[in-house]
Design a protein around this motif. Sequence first.
Motif, PDB file in Angstrom:
ATOM      1  N   THR A   9      -0.678  -2.959  31.216  1.00  0.00           N
ATOM      2  CA  THR A   9       0.530  -2.503  30.457  1.00  0.00           C
ATOM      3  C   THR A   9       0.637  -1.948  29.182  1.00  0.00           C
ATOM      4  O   THR A   9       1.230  -0.683  29.075  1.00  0.00           O
ATOM      5  CB  THR A   9       1.835  -3.570  30.805  1.00  0.00           C
ATOM      6  OG1 THR A   9       1.629  -3.774  32.149  1.00  0.00           O
ATOM      7  CG2 THR A   9       3.140  -2.892  30.569  1.00  0.00           C
ATOM      8  N   ASP A  10       0.060  -2.832  28.180  1.00  0.00           N
ATOM      9  CA  ASP A  10      -0.060  -2.177  26.998  1.00  0.00           C
ATOM     10  C   ASP A  10      -0.785  -0.910  26.873  1.00  0.00           C
ATOM     11  O   ASP A  10      -0.418   0.032  26.195  1.00  0.00           O
ATOM     12  CB  ASP A  10      -0.765  -3.244  26.039  1.00  0.00           C
ATOM     13  CG  ASP A  10       0.043  -4.429  25.695  1.00  0.00           C
ATOM     14  OD1 ASP A  10       1.295  -4.441  25.669  1.00  0.00           O
ATOM     15  OD2 ASP A  10      -0.530  -5.514  25.651  1.00  0.00           O
ATOM     16  N   ALA A  11      -1.874  -0.609  27.582  1.00  0.00           N
ATOM     17  CA  ALA A  11      -2.402   0.625  27.520  1.00  0.00           C
ATOM     18  C   ALA A  11      -1.931   1.845  28.032  1.00  0.00           C
ATOM     19  O   ALA A  11      -1.869   2.928  27.509  1.00  0.00           O
ATOM     20  CB  ALA A  11      -3.967   0.258  28.177  1.00  0.00           C
ATOM     21  N   VAL A  12      -1.155   1.356  29.240  1.00  0.00           N
ATOM     22  CA  VAL A  12      -0.550   2.512  29.927  1.00  0.00           C
ATOM     23  C   VAL A  12       0.483   3.013  29.024  1.00  0.00           C
ATOM     24  O   VAL A  12       0.937   4.239  28.840  1.00  0.00           O
ATOM     25  CB  VAL A  12       0.009   2.146  31.335  1.00  0.00           C
ATOM     26  CG1 VAL A  12       1.165   3.023  31.725  1.00  0.00           C
ATOM     27  CG2 VAL A  12      -1.009   1.802  32.260  1.00  0.00           C
ATOM     28  N   TYR A  13       1.475   2.223  28.323  1.00  0.00           N
ATOM     29  CA  TYR A  13       2.620   2.492  27.474  1.00  0.00           C
ATOM     30  C   TYR A  13       2.156   3.376  26.401  1.00  0.00           C
ATOM     31  O   TYR A  13       2.555   4.292  26.019  1.00  0.00           O
ATOM     32  CB  TYR A  13       3.296   1.212  27.057  1.00  0.00           C
ATOM     33  CG  TYR A  13       4.201   0.517  27.938  1.00  0.00           C
ATOM     34  CD1 TYR A  13       4.456   1.002  29.134  1.00  0.00           C
ATOM     35  CD2 TYR A  13       4.875  -0.621  27.788  1.00  0.00           C
ATOM     36  CE1 TYR A  13       5.072   0.157  30.129  1.00  0.00           C
ATOM     37  CE2 TYR A  13       5.418  -1.267  28.566  1.00  0.00           C
ATOM     38  CZ  TYR A  13       5.707  -0.912  30.001  1.00  0.00           C
ATOM     39  OH  TYR A  13       6.792  -1.361  30.786  1.00  0.00           O
ATOM     40  N   LYS A  14       0.948   2.798  25.926  1.00  0.00           N
ATOM     41  CA  LYS A  14       0.301   3.712  24.616  1.00  0.00           C
ATOM     42  C   LYS A  14      -0.191   5.132  25.066  1.00  0.00           C
ATOM     43  O   LYS A  14       0.273   6.182  24.315  1.00  0.00           O
ATOM     44  CB  LYS A  14      -0.847   2.649  24.277  1.00  0.00           C
ATOM     45  CG  LYS A  14      -1.674   3.309  22.741  1.00  0.00           C
ATOM     46  CD  LYS A  14      -2.578   2.786  22.395  1.00  0.00           C
ATOM     47  CE  LYS A  14      -3.604   3.631  21.267  1.00  0.00           C
ATOM     48  NZ  LYS A  14      -4.556   2.421  20.947  1.00  0.00           N
ATOM     49  N   ARG A  15      -0.580   5.348  26.010  1.00  0.00           N
ATOM     50  CA  ARG A  15      -1.028   6.346  26.847  1.00  0.00           C
ATOM     51  C   ARG A  15       0.136   7.435  26.982  1.00  0.00           C
ATOM     52  O   ARG A  15       0.123   8.612  26.879  1.00  0.00           O
ATOM     53  CB  ARG A  15      -1.844   6.333  27.913  1.00  0.00           C
ATOM     54  CG  ARG A  15      -2.424   7.807  28.619  1.00  0.00           C
ATOM     55  CD  ARG A  15      -3.206   8.447  27.683  1.00  0.00           C
ATOM     56  NE  ARG A  15      -3.413   9.799  28.262  1.00  0.00           N
ATOM     57  CZ  ARG A  15      -2.620  10.900  28.023  1.00  0.00           C
ATOM     58  NH1 ARG A  15      -1.631  10.833  27.430  1.00  0.00           N
ATOM     59  NH2 ARG A  15      -2.893  12.149  28.536  1.00  0.00           N
ATOM     60  N   ARG A  16       1.250   6.835  27.356  1.00  0.00           N
ATOM     61  CA  ARG A  16       2.425   7.414  27.994  1.00  0.00           C
ATOM     62  C   ARG A  16       3.269   7.954  26.569  1.00  0.00           C
ATOM     63  O   ARG A  16       4.167   8.623  26.553  1.00  0.00           O
ATOM     64  CB  ARG A  16       3.258   6.978  28.889  1.00  0.00           C
ATOM     65  CG  ARG A  16       2.722   6.889  30.367  1.00  0.00           C
ATOM     66  CD  ARG A  16       3.577   6.162  31.203  1.00  0.00           C
ATOM     67  NE  ARG A  16       2.867   6.202  32.505  1.00  0.00           N
ATOM     68  CZ  ARG A  16       3.317   5.471  33.582  1.00  0.00           C
ATOM     69  NH1 ARG A  16       4.294   4.819  33.362  1.00  0.00           N
ATOM     70  NH2 ARG A  16       2.596   5.446  35.017  1.00  0.00           N
TER      71      ARG A  16
END
Length: 210
Positions: free
Chosen positions: A172-179
């Motif tokens: 979730t952390d990685a996805v939010y950062k990418r978005r």
Amino acid sequence: QHDEAWLIFIDMVNNQIPTFEEKAEALHYFPMFRTWFGLLGLCKLPWNDIAPANNSETDEPAKIPEHVQNYLDLYYGITGTRMTPEEMVDQSERTYNFQRIFNIRMGKGLRINDKTPYRTMGPVTPEEYESRAERYDKQLKETVGYDPKGKTVEEKIAAMRAYREDQYEKLTDAVYKRRGWTENGVPTPEKLKSIGMDFPELLDVVEKHI
């Protein structure tokens, strides 16, 4: 999940996206692609699931570039406007981020709302664990780094769930950062500006949660 992407085979079978960063990139691109052809009223039919013979020779075979071009060619044929894959993603991002902000405005759309149901992190019951004990024990040893020998079923379930829940939070952390979202899942003003959506009405919603 079929509504946004189709990554299970790419991830679990082919192991093409092993790191959190690679998974986050896939969970950015594929939902944006699917959002776009949903907006145009197209289904997955131009994709057709038959990879071109030379697909493995392309820069990004998982994206099947020829099939992406099918959609762009249809768009050009109907509208007379040419579009690049990057412009396609930009269009979808505007929609995706607007939906997110709308949900936030309505009291949803934050990190807590992206939690998956308890059942999805299974095994849930001792009976479920014991029905696949050999498989789960192997996962605990090889993936989690936890020795199940001598442990109760309840202890093994707790170890498995703790590992999976931790993995989900890191993803979730990685996805939010990418978005371009905050750790709480809120689109940042900088992100909205980059996609031409830094309107006062939208900024007013997100800035209350930053």
